[in-house]
Scaffold this motif. Structure first.
Motif, short mmCIF file in Angstrom:
data_model
loop_
_atom_site.label_atom_id
_atom_site.label_comp_id
_atom_site.label_asym_id
_atom_site.label_seq_id
_atom_site.Cartn_x
_atom_site.Cartn_y
_atom_site.Cartn_z
N THR A 69 75.84 53.32 118.96
CA THR A 69 74.88 52.22 119.07
C THR A 69 75.00 51.40 117.80
O THR A 69 74.80 51.92 116.70
CB THR A 69 73.44 52.74 119.25
N CYS A 70 75.34 50.12 117.95
CA CYS A 70 75.62 49.26 116.81
C CYS A 70 74.59 48.14 116.75
O CYS A 70 74.43 47.39 117.73
CB CYS A 70 77.02 48.66 116.94
N THR A 71 73.92 48.01 115.62
CA THR A 71 72.97 46.92 115.42
C THR A 71 73.74 45.70 114.96
O THR A 71 74.53 45.76 114.02
CB THR A 71 71.91 47.30 114.37
N VAL A 72 73.54 44.59 115.66
CA VAL A 72 74.20 43.33 115.33
C VAL A 72 73.18 42.46 114.61
O VAL A 72 72.28 41.89 115.22
CB VAL A 72 74.73 42.63 116.61
N SER A 73 73.29 42.43 113.29
CA SER A 73 72.33 41.69 112.48
C SER A 73 73.06 40.91 111.39
O SER A 73 73.82 41.51 110.62
CB SER A 73 71.33 42.66 111.85
N PRO A 74 72.88 39.59 111.35
CA PRO A 74 72.05 38.83 112.28
C PRO A 74 72.68 38.81 113.67
O PRO A 74 73.89 38.99 113.82
CB PRO A 74 72.03 37.43 111.67
N ALA A 75 71.83 38.63 114.69
CA ALA A 75 72.29 38.60 116.07
C ALA A 75 73.31 37.48 116.27
O ALA A 75 73.32 36.49 115.54
CB ALA A 75 71.09 38.40 117.01
N VAL A 76 74.20 37.67 117.26
CA VAL A 76 75.29 36.74 117.53
C VAL A 76 75.06 36.07 118.88
O VAL A 76 74.76 36.76 119.87
CB VAL A 76 76.65 37.49 117.53
N ASP A 77 75.22 34.76 118.93
CA ASP A 77 75.10 34.04 120.20
C ASP A 77 76.11 34.61 121.19
O ASP A 77 77.30 34.74 120.86
CB ASP A 77 75.36 32.55 119.98
N VAL A 78 75.65 34.93 122.37
CA VAL A 78 76.51 35.59 123.36
C VAL A 78 77.74 34.75 123.69
O VAL A 78 78.82 35.29 123.95
CB VAL A 78 75.70 35.96 124.62
N SER A 79 77.64 33.44 123.63
CA SER A 79 78.77 32.58 123.97
C SER A 79 79.87 32.58 122.91
O SER A 79 80.99 32.15 123.18
CB SER A 79 78.31 31.14 124.22
N SER A 80 79.57 33.08 121.71
CA SER A 80 80.59 33.11 120.65
C SER A 80 81.38 34.41 120.62
O SER A 80 82.38 34.51 119.92
CB SER A 80 79.95 32.84 119.29
N ILE A 81 80.97 35.42 121.39
CA ILE A 81 81.67 36.71 121.40
C ILE A 81 82.96 36.54 122.19
O ILE A 81 82.95 36.16 123.36
CB ILE A 81 80.80 37.82 121.99
N ASP A 82 84.09 36.80 121.53
CA ASP A 82 85.38 36.65 122.18
C ASP A 82 86.27 37.89 122.05
O ASP A 82 87.43 37.86 122.42
CB ASP A 82 86.11 35.41 121.66
N GLU A 83 85.71 38.97 121.50
CA GLU A 83 86.46 40.22 121.45
C GLU A 83 85.51 41.39 121.27
O GLU A 83 84.36 41.21 120.88
CB GLU A 83 87.50 40.21 120.33
N PHE A 84 85.99 42.57 121.60
CA PHE A 84 85.28 43.82 121.34
C PHE A 84 86.30 44.75 120.70
O PHE A 84 87.10 45.37 121.38
CB PHE A 84 84.72 44.41 122.64
N ARG A 85 86.30 44.79 119.37
CA ARG A 85 87.25 45.59 118.61
C ARG A 85 86.49 46.74 117.96
O ARG A 85 85.46 46.53 117.31
CB ARG A 85 87.93 44.75 117.55
N VAL A 86 86.99 47.95 118.12
CA VAL A 86 86.36 49.14 117.57
C VAL A 86 87.33 49.82 116.62
O VAL A 86 88.49 49.99 116.94
CB VAL A 86 85.99 50.15 118.69
N VAL A 87 86.82 50.19 115.44
CA VAL A 87 87.56 51.06 114.53
C VAL A 87 86.73 52.32 114.37
O VAL A 87 85.56 52.24 113.95
CB VAL A 87 87.81 50.37 113.16
N ALA A 88 87.31 53.46 114.72
CA ALA A 88 86.58 54.73 114.65
C ALA A 88 87.43 55.75 113.90
O ALA A 88 88.67 55.75 113.99
CB ALA A 88 86.27 55.23 116.05
N VAL A 89 86.74 56.64 113.18
CA VAL A 89 87.39 57.70 112.41
C VAL A 89 86.73 59.01 112.79
O VAL A 89 85.50 59.08 112.90
CB VAL A 89 87.24 57.45 110.89
N GLY A 90 87.51 60.03 113.00
CA GLY A 90 86.98 61.34 113.33
C GLY A 90 87.68 62.42 112.53
O GLY A 90 88.70 62.19 111.89
N SER A 91 87.10 63.61 112.57
CA SER A 91 87.72 64.73 111.86
C SER A 91 87.55 66.01 112.65
O SER A 91 86.79 66.08 113.58
CB SER A 91 87.11 64.90 110.48
#
Length: 85
Positions: A63-85
């Protein structure tokens, strides 16, 4: 060991007055994720941190808090960087 990765589910966006204020998704891999961040707008340098809950040995809910919030029309990608062990 070798390098492994995670698969991210399609995101769920929480809207507040037409702006995205939160993004949720699950990560599936051979291990739990310890950290994750997301990027939503190609032209922006802003990455958003995610709170993680490990629901099994190979499944993590993010669950990621987007602050400040982003106008939905400006979202043009969903990129995730995750690290595990």
């Amino acid at each position: 060991g070798g390098v492994t990765g995670f698969s991210a589910s399609p995101p769920t966006y929480t809207l507040t007055a037409g702006d995205v204020s939160q993004v949720s998704f699950t990560l599936t891999g051979t291990m739990n994720a310890d950290q994750a961040t997301i990027h939503l707008v190609t032209a922006s340098n802003t990455w958003y941190s995610c709170a993680l809950v490990n629901t099994s040995a190979t499944l993590t809910t993010a669950t990621c808090t987007v602050s400040p919030a982003v106008d939905v029309s400006s979202i043009d990608e969903f990129r995730v960087v995750a690290v595990g062990s």
